[in-house]
Motif scaffolding. Structure first.
Motif, short mmCIF file in Angstrom:
data_model
loop_
_atom_site.label_atom_id
_atom_site.label_comp_id
_atom_site.label_asym_id
_atom_site.label_seq_id
_atom_site.Cartn_x
_atom_site.Cartn_y
_atom_site.Cartn_z
N ASP A 47 -22.32 -17.57 -48.39
CA ASP A 47 -23.33 -17.65 -47.33
C ASP A 47 -23.95 -16.29 -47.04
O ASP A 47 -25.15 -16.15 -46.86
CB ASP A 47 -22.71 -18.21 -46.05
CG ASP A 47 -22.31 -19.67 -46.21
OD1 ASP A 47 -22.71 -20.27 -47.23
OD2 ASP A 47 -21.60 -20.19 -45.33
N ARG A 48 -23.08 -15.25 -47.01
CA ARG A 48 -23.56 -13.90 -46.71
C ARG A 48 -24.46 -13.38 -47.83
O ARG A 48 -25.52 -12.80 -47.57
CB ARG A 48 -22.37 -12.97 -46.52
CG ARG A 48 -22.72 -11.61 -45.92
CD ARG A 48 -21.53 -10.68 -45.96
NE ARG A 48 -20.34 -11.35 -45.43
CZ ARG A 48 -19.11 -10.89 -45.62
NH1 ARG A 48 -18.92 -9.80 -46.35
NH2 ARG A 48 -18.08 -11.53 -45.11
N VAL A 49 -24.06 -13.59 -49.07
CA VAL A 49 -24.85 -13.11 -50.20
C VAL A 49 -26.17 -13.87 -50.29
O VAL A 49 -27.23 -13.29 -50.56
CB VAL A 49 -24.05 -13.26 -51.51
CG1 VAL A 49 -24.91 -12.87 -52.71
CG2 VAL A 49 -22.80 -12.40 -51.46
N ASN A 211 -35.28 -4.76 -38.25
CA ASN A 211 -34.39 -5.22 -39.32
C ASN A 211 -33.16 -5.92 -38.73
O ASN A 211 -32.22 -5.26 -38.25
CB ASN A 211 -33.96 -4.02 -40.18
CG ASN A 211 -33.08 -4.46 -41.34
OD1 ASN A 211 -32.91 -5.66 -41.61
ND2 ASN A 211 -32.50 -3.51 -42.04
N TYR A 212 -33.17 -7.24 -38.77
CA TYR A 212 -32.04 -8.03 -38.27
C TYR A 212 -31.35 -8.78 -39.41
O TYR A 212 -30.66 -9.77 -39.18
CB TYR A 212 -32.52 -9.01 -37.19
CG TYR A 212 -32.80 -8.32 -35.88
CD1 TYR A 212 -31.81 -8.17 -34.91
CD2 TYR A 212 -34.06 -7.78 -35.63
CE1 TYR A 212 -32.06 -7.51 -33.73
CE2 TYR A 212 -34.32 -7.12 -34.44
CZ TYR A 212 -33.32 -6.99 -33.50
OH TYR A 212 -33.58 -6.33 -32.32
N ARG A 213 -31.57 -8.32 -40.64
CA ARG A 213 -30.92 -8.98 -41.78
C ARG A 213 -29.40 -8.80 -41.76
O ARG A 213 -28.68 -9.75 -42.09
CB ARG A 213 -31.52 -8.44 -43.09
CG ARG A 213 -32.97 -8.86 -43.30
CD ARG A 213 -33.49 -8.52 -44.68
NE ARG A 213 -33.56 -7.09 -44.91
CZ ARG A 213 -34.57 -6.32 -44.52
NH1 ARG A 213 -35.60 -6.87 -43.88
NH2 ARG A 213 -34.59 -5.02 -44.78
N PRO A 214 -28.87 -7.61 -41.38
CA PRO A 214 -27.39 -7.52 -41.30
C PRO A 214 -26.80 -8.50 -40.29
O PRO A 214 -25.76 -9.11 -40.54
CB PRO A 214 -27.17 -6.06 -40.87
CG PRO A 214 -28.37 -5.33 -41.35
CD PRO A 214 -29.50 -6.29 -41.18
N GLN A 215 -27.47 -8.65 -39.13
CA GLN A 215 -26.97 -9.60 -38.12
C GLN A 215 -27.01 -11.03 -38.67
O GLN A 215 -26.12 -11.84 -38.37
CB GLN A 215 -27.82 -9.50 -36.85
CG GLN A 215 -27.57 -8.23 -36.04
CD GLN A 215 -28.46 -7.08 -36.50
OE1 GLN A 215 -28.95 -7.05 -37.63
NE2 GLN A 215 -28.67 -6.12 -35.62
N TYR A 218 -24.05 -11.60 -41.12
CA TYR A 218 -22.73 -11.73 -40.48
C TYR A 218 -22.77 -12.66 -39.26
O TYR A 218 -21.79 -12.73 -38.51
CB TYR A 218 -22.23 -10.35 -40.06
CG TYR A 218 -21.85 -9.49 -41.25
CD1 TYR A 218 -20.60 -9.57 -41.84
CD2 TYR A 218 -22.77 -8.60 -41.81
CE1 TYR A 218 -20.26 -8.80 -42.93
CE2 TYR A 218 -22.44 -7.81 -42.91
CZ TYR A 218 -21.19 -7.92 -43.46
OH TYR A 218 -20.86 -7.16 -44.56
N ASP A 219 -23.90 -13.34 -39.07
CA ASP A 219 -24.06 -14.28 -37.94
C ASP A 219 -23.68 -13.62 -36.62
O ASP A 219 -22.93 -14.18 -35.81
CB ASP A 219 -23.21 -15.54 -38.18
CG ASP A 219 -23.59 -16.66 -37.20
OD1 ASP A 219 -24.69 -16.60 -36.64
OD2 ASP A 219 -22.77 -17.57 -37.01
N ALA A 220 -24.18 -12.40 -36.41
CA ALA A 220 -23.88 -11.66 -35.19
C ALA A 220 -24.81 -12.09 -34.06
O ALA A 220 -25.95 -12.51 -34.31
CB ALA A 220 -24.04 -10.15 -35.45
N ALA A 221 -24.32 -11.96 -32.85
CA ALA A 221 -25.13 -12.33 -31.69
C ALA A 221 -26.22 -11.29 -31.44
O ALA A 221 -25.99 -10.09 -31.62
CB ALA A 221 -24.23 -12.46 -30.47
N ILE A 222 -27.41 -11.77 -31.04
CA ILE A 222 -28.54 -10.88 -30.74
C ILE A 222 -29.05 -11.23 -29.35
O ILE A 222 -29.34 -12.40 -29.08
CB ILE A 222 -29.67 -11.03 -31.77
CG1 ILE A 222 -29.16 -10.80 -33.19
CG2 ILE A 222 -30.81 -10.07 -31.46
CD1 ILE A 222 -30.16 -11.15 -34.27
N SER A 223 -29.16 -10.24 -28.48
CA SER A 223 -29.61 -10.52 -27.12
C SER A 223 -31.13 -10.70 -27.08
O SER A 223 -31.86 -10.08 -27.86
CB SER A 223 -29.18 -9.39 -26.19
OG SER A 223 -29.87 -8.20 -26.53
N SER A 224 -31.59 -11.53 -26.15
CA SER A 224 -33.03 -11.76 -26.02
C SER A 224 -33.74 -10.49 -25.55
O SER A 224 -34.90 -10.25 -25.92
CB SER A 224 -33.29 -12.91 -25.04
OG SER A 224 -32.67 -12.64 -23.79
N SER A 225 -33.09 -9.68 -24.72
CA SER A 225 -33.72 -8.44 -24.25
C SER A 225 -33.97 -7.48 -25.41
O SER A 225 -34.99 -6.78 -25.46
CB SER A 225 -32.83 -7.78 -23.19
OG SER A 225 -31.56 -7.47 -23.74
#
Length: 255
Positions: A47-49, A211-215, A218-225
């Motif tokens: 999935d990550r690749v 650039n939010y490709r790393p997030q 790894y399915d990392a959380a991203i804040s709306s702010s």
């Protein structure tokens, strides 16, 4: 139909004649070949690749396309001498430039939507989940393309296509490193290097903010702010570039 909409649609049709839609086919082929290969060599990180390959290929092709289209925005009009016809019409030069910019971005947006749809199909096909981080990465790429288009747009208002493309590529590379330059400048023992590094950071666009490709990988959380801050930064930076381009273009003599 207003002249502004007509200019934007004309720019869209002109971009289509450059066979840019072939990029979608190339993207599809690259995705199919790469994921088939990745499936054979990865087990627990598929999935990550898949996310890294899909979003990375989408970003690279759209960045190159945006630089190509925006850097030749005015120079192609001058080479074909159609610029004399456009500036002689009862239409401000600013409206002409912004109309062409929207035409280019309409082309980029349509291709990005097609690539995003294909990427989602690939995720579905291999049973990988589509997460909010995936959507954030694709959405913020769109804002990055607006900033890059603004850079090419500004350069094309007073220079040749080759110079515009070279500067745009340089800004893209440096813009992705500007935050690192800022951090290194803060650790420098020299006051002059610290001032220079921070000046470079504030002048160049900080493209790492988009650039939010790393997030996504790894399915990392991203804040709306955080997203809203990056969006506001992209809109503000693009607006400044467009305003400078209009200012320079209004002063240019085409006789």
């Amino acid at each position: 139909m207003g002249p502004f909409v007509a200019l934007a649609l004309n720019g869209f049709r002109e971009a289509r004649r450059n066979r840019v839609t072939l990029l979608v086919g190339i993207f599809a082929l690259a995705m199919i070949l790469s994921t088939s290969l990745v499936l054979e060599v990865t087990v627990g990180t598929f999935d990550r690749v898949l996310t890294d390959v899909g979003l990375g290929a989408m970003s690279l092709m759209l960045v190159l396309l945006t630089i190509f289209l925006s850097s030749g925005l005015i120079s192609r009009e001058i080479e074909r001498r159609t610029i004399f016809l456009m500036v002689s019409k009862p239409l401000s030069r600013g409206a002409f430039l912004v109309g062409r910019l929207f035409g280019n971005m309409l082309t980029v947006t349509v291709l990005q939507l097609a690539m995003a749809a294909l990427f989602c199909v690939m995720l579905r096909f291999y049973g990988s989940p589509l997460t909010p981080a995936h959507l954030a990465a694709m959405g913020m790429l769109w804002f990055e393309l607006w900033v890059l288009s603004g850079v090419g747009f500004l350069m094309s208002s007073f220079s040749s296509q080759m110079v515009s493309a070279f500067v745009s590529v340089s800004v893209y590379v440096a813009g992705n490193l500007s935050s690192d330059i800022y951090k290194l400048a803060g650790k420098s023992q020299s006051d002059s290097l610290e001032v220079l590094g921070k000046a470079v950071y504030y002048v160049l666009p900080d493209l790492s903010r988009f650039n939010y490709r790393p997030q996504a990988a790894y399915d990392a959380a991203i804040s709306s702010s955080e997203l809203l801050s990056a969006m506001g930064y992209g809109v503000a930076y693009t607006s400044v570039l467009v305003a400078l381009a209009i200012l320079l273009f209004n002063r240019r003599d085409f006789r």
